[in-house]
Design a protein around this motif. Structure first.
Motif, PDB file in Angstrom:
ATOM      1  N   LYS A 170     -15.803 -16.443 -38.494  1.00  0.00           N
ATOM      2  CA  LYS A 170     -16.653 -15.316 -38.127  1.00  0.00           C
ATOM      3  C   LYS A 170     -16.365 -14.886 -36.692  1.00  0.00           C
ATOM      4  N   LYS A 171     -16.206 -15.876 -35.831  1.00  0.00           N
ATOM      5  CA  LYS A 171     -15.932 -15.608 -34.427  1.00  0.00           C
ATOM      6  C   LYS A 171     -14.566 -14.932 -34.254  1.00  0.00           C
ATOM      7  N   ALA A 172     -13.590 -15.432 -34.979  1.00  0.00           N
ATOM      8  CA  ALA A 172     -12.238 -14.879 -34.882  1.00  0.00           C
ATOM      9  C   ALA A 172     -12.214 -13.429 -35.352  1.00  0.00           C
ATOM     10  N   LEU A 173     -12.922 -13.161 -36.436  1.00  0.00           N
ATOM     11  CA  LEU A 173     -12.984 -11.794 -36.955  1.00  0.00           C
ATOM     12  C   LEU A 173     -13.696 -10.883 -35.961  1.00  0.00           C
ATOM     13  N   HIS A 174     -14.770 -11.407 -35.404  1.00  0.00           N
ATOM     14  CA  HIS A 174     -15.539 -10.628 -34.434  1.00  0.00           C
ATOM     15  C   HIS A 174     -14.685 -10.310 -33.208  1.00  0.00           C
ATOM     16  N   GLN A 175     -13.974 -11.304 -32.719  1.00  0.00           N
ATOM     17  CA  GLN A 175     -13.124 -11.121 -31.538  1.00  0.00           C
ATOM     18  C   GLN A 175     -12.017 -10.108 -31.810  1.00  0.00           C
ATOM     19  N   ALA A 176     -11.401 -10.244 -32.967  1.00  0.00           N
ATOM     20  CA  ALA A 176     -10.299  -9.342 -33.310  1.00  0.00           C
ATOM     21  C   ALA A 176     -10.791  -7.909 -33.383  1.00  0.00           C
ATOM     22  N   ILE A 182      -8.139  -4.888 -32.815  1.00  0.00           N
ATOM     23  CA  ILE A 182      -7.058  -5.226 -33.736  1.00  0.00           C
ATOM     24  C   ILE A 182      -7.415  -4.646 -35.102  1.00  0.00           C
ATOM     25  N   ASP A 183      -6.801  -3.534 -35.421  1.00  0.00           N
ATOM     26  CA  ASP A 183      -7.179  -2.867 -36.662  1.00  0.00           C
ATOM     27  C   ASP A 183      -6.076  -2.917 -37.704  1.00  0.00           C
ATOM     28  N   ASP A 203      -9.652  -3.946 -43.190  1.00  0.00           N
ATOM     29  CA  ASP A 203     -11.018  -3.588 -43.532  1.00  0.00           C
ATOM     30  C   ASP A 203     -11.915  -4.778 -43.184  1.00  0.00           C
ATOM     31  N   TYR A 204     -12.667  -4.633 -42.107  1.00  0.00           N
ATOM     32  CA  TYR A 204     -13.533  -5.728 -41.656  1.00  0.00           C
ATOM     33  C   TYR A 204     -14.861  -5.761 -42.413  1.00  0.00           C
ATOM     34  N   ASP A 205     -15.153  -4.685 -43.100  1.00  0.00           N
ATOM     35  CA  ASP A 205     -16.485  -4.556 -43.696  1.00  0.00           C
ATOM     36  C   ASP A 205     -16.551  -4.955 -45.163  1.00  0.00           C
ATOM     37  N   VAL A 206     -15.467  -4.767 -45.863  1.00  0.00           N
ATOM     38  CA  VAL A 206     -15.475  -5.060 -47.287  1.00  0.00           C
ATOM     39  C   VAL A 206     -14.502  -6.202 -47.584  1.00  0.00           C
ATOM     40  N   GLY A 207     -15.006  -7.232 -48.221  1.00  0.00           N
ATOM     41  CA  GLY A 207     -14.175  -8.384 -48.531  1.00  0.00           C
ATOM     42  C   GLY A 207     -13.449  -8.239 -49.860  1.00  0.00           C
ATOM     43  N   LEU A 208     -12.528  -9.166 -50.088  1.00  0.00           N
ATOM     44  CA  LEU A 208     -11.830  -9.282 -51.366  1.00  0.00           C
ATOM     45  C   LEU A 208     -10.965  -8.088 -51.738  1.00  0.00           C
ATOM     46  N   LYS A 209     -10.648  -7.251 -50.747  1.00  0.00           N
ATOM     47  CA  LYS A 209      -9.685  -6.183 -50.978  1.00  0.00           C
ATOM     48  C   LYS A 209      -8.342  -6.641 -50.423  1.00  0.00           C
ATOM     49  N   PRO A 210      -7.231  -6.059 -50.905  1.00  0.00           N
ATOM     50  CA  PRO A 210      -5.924  -6.495 -50.382  1.00  0.00           C
ATOM     51  C   PRO A 210      -5.833  -6.359 -48.862  1.00  0.00           C
ATOM     52  N   ASN A 211      -6.539  -5.406 -48.300  1.00  0.00           N
ATOM     53  CA  ASN A 211      -6.484  -5.202 -46.846  1.00  0.00           C
ATOM     54  C   ASN A 211      -7.736  -5.699 -46.132  1.00  0.00           C
ATOM     55  N   GLY A 231      -3.448 -28.490 -37.815  1.00  0.00           N
ATOM     56  CA  GLY A 231      -4.216 -27.370 -37.284  1.00  0.00           C
ATOM     57  C   GLY A 231      -5.702 -27.556 -37.517  1.00  0.00           C
ATOM     58  N   GLN A 232      -6.486 -27.002 -36.624  1.00  0.00           N
ATOM     59  CA  GLN A 232      -7.926 -27.198 -36.720  1.00  0.00           C
ATOM     60  C   GLN A 232      -8.667 -25.914 -37.046  1.00  0.00           C
ATOM     61  N   ASP A 233      -9.882 -26.103 -37.502  1.00  0.00           N
ATOM     62  CA  ASP A 233     -10.743 -24.959 -37.807  1.00  0.00           C
ATOM     63  C   ASP A 233     -11.409 -24.470 -36.524  1.00  0.00           C
ATOM     64  N   HIS A 234     -10.583 -23.992 -35.624  1.00  0.00           N
ATOM     65  CA  HIS A 234     -11.103 -23.500 -34.361  1.00  0.00           C
ATOM     66  C   HIS A 234     -10.617 -22.064 -34.181  1.00  0.00           C
ATOM     67  N   VAL A 235     -11.422 -21.286 -33.469  1.00  0.00           N
ATOM     68  CA  VAL A 235     -11.075 -19.881 -33.312  1.00  0.00           C
ATOM     69  C   VAL A 235      -9.689 -19.701 -32.682  1.00  0.00           C
ATOM     70  N   ASP A 236      -9.287 -20.630 -31.824  1.00  0.00           N
ATOM     71  CA  ASP A 236      -7.969 -20.536 -31.192  1.00  0.00           C
ATOM     72  C   ASP A 236      -6.831 -20.755 -32.170  1.00  0.00           C
ATOM     73  N   ASN A 237      -7.143 -21.354 -33.298  1.00  0.00           N
ATOM     74  CA  ASN A 237      -6.107 -21.612 -34.301  1.00  0.00           C
ATOM     75  C   ASN A 237      -6.189 -20.628 -35.457  1.00  0.00           C
ATOM     76  N   LEU A 238      -7.003 -19.623 -35.289  1.00  0.00           N
ATOM     77  CA  LEU A 238      -7.149 -18.641 -36.360  1.00  0.00           C
ATOM     78  C   LEU A 238      -6.616 -17.286 -35.917  1.00  0.00           C
ATOM     79  N   LYS A 239      -5.945 -16.635 -36.818  1.00  0.00           N
ATOM     80  CA  LYS A 239      -5.412 -15.316 -36.535  1.00  0.00           C
ATOM     81  C   LYS A 239      -5.824 -14.398 -37.666  1.00  0.00           C
ATOM     82  N   VAL A 240      -6.220 -13.209 -37.298  1.00  0.00           N
ATOM     83  CA  VAL A 240      -6.681 -12.272 -38.315  1.00  0.00           C
ATOM     84  C   VAL A 240      -5.486 -11.566 -38.956  1.00  0.00           C
ATOM     85  N   CYS A 241      -5.490 -11.550 -40.261  1.00  0.00           N
ATOM     86  CA  CYS A 241      -4.493 -10.781 -40.992  1.00  0.00           C
ATOM     87  C   CYS A 241      -5.144 -10.290 -42.277  1.00  0.00           C
ATOM     88  N   CYS A 242      -4.414  -9.516 -43.046  1.00  0.00           N
ATOM     89  CA  CYS A 242      -5.008  -8.988 -44.272  1.00  0.00           C
ATOM     90  C   CYS A 242      -5.020 -10.055 -45.362  1.00  0.00           C
TER      91      CYS A 242
END
Ligand SMILES: [Zn+2]
Length: 101
Positions: A16-22, A27-28, A38-46, A60-71
């Protein structure tokens, strides 16, 4: 084989934090395929999802520093392959690519 740990509360929080930061950092687009996220609708290809920079299988850990937003599409197709050379979510820059949607 990596087992899925995406159900942990720690991951959900970091995700949630990583998505919020992006989103806050403007980062669109997906860093891999450049699709508009698409940050608002889940389960779409984008739909914007988080990808582990270092996979669980590699420590790798479940930490915001180890997470990158992609589609979602790239997140699901990428699997455990190494991430492209972009250090953190905050440092994602548009890459030159000939691949277009
Ligand atoms: Zn993508």
């Amino acid at each position: 084989m990596a087992t899925s740990r995406t159900g942990t509360s720690q991951y959900k929080k970091a995700r949630k934090k990583a998505l919020h930061q992006a989103k806050a950092n403007g980062i669109d687009r997906c860093p891999y395929c450049k699709v508009m996220l698409d940050y608002d609708v889940g389960l779409k290809p984008n739909s914007a999802e988080t990808d582990h920079v270092i996979a669980h299988a590699r420590g790798g850990q479940d930490h915001v520093d180890n997470l990158k937003v992609c589609c979602r599409r790239c997140n699901q197709s990428k699997g455990d392959r190494p991430a492209p050379k972009t250090s953190t979510v905050l440092a994602v820059k548009p890459l030159k690519t000939s691949r277009r949607w």
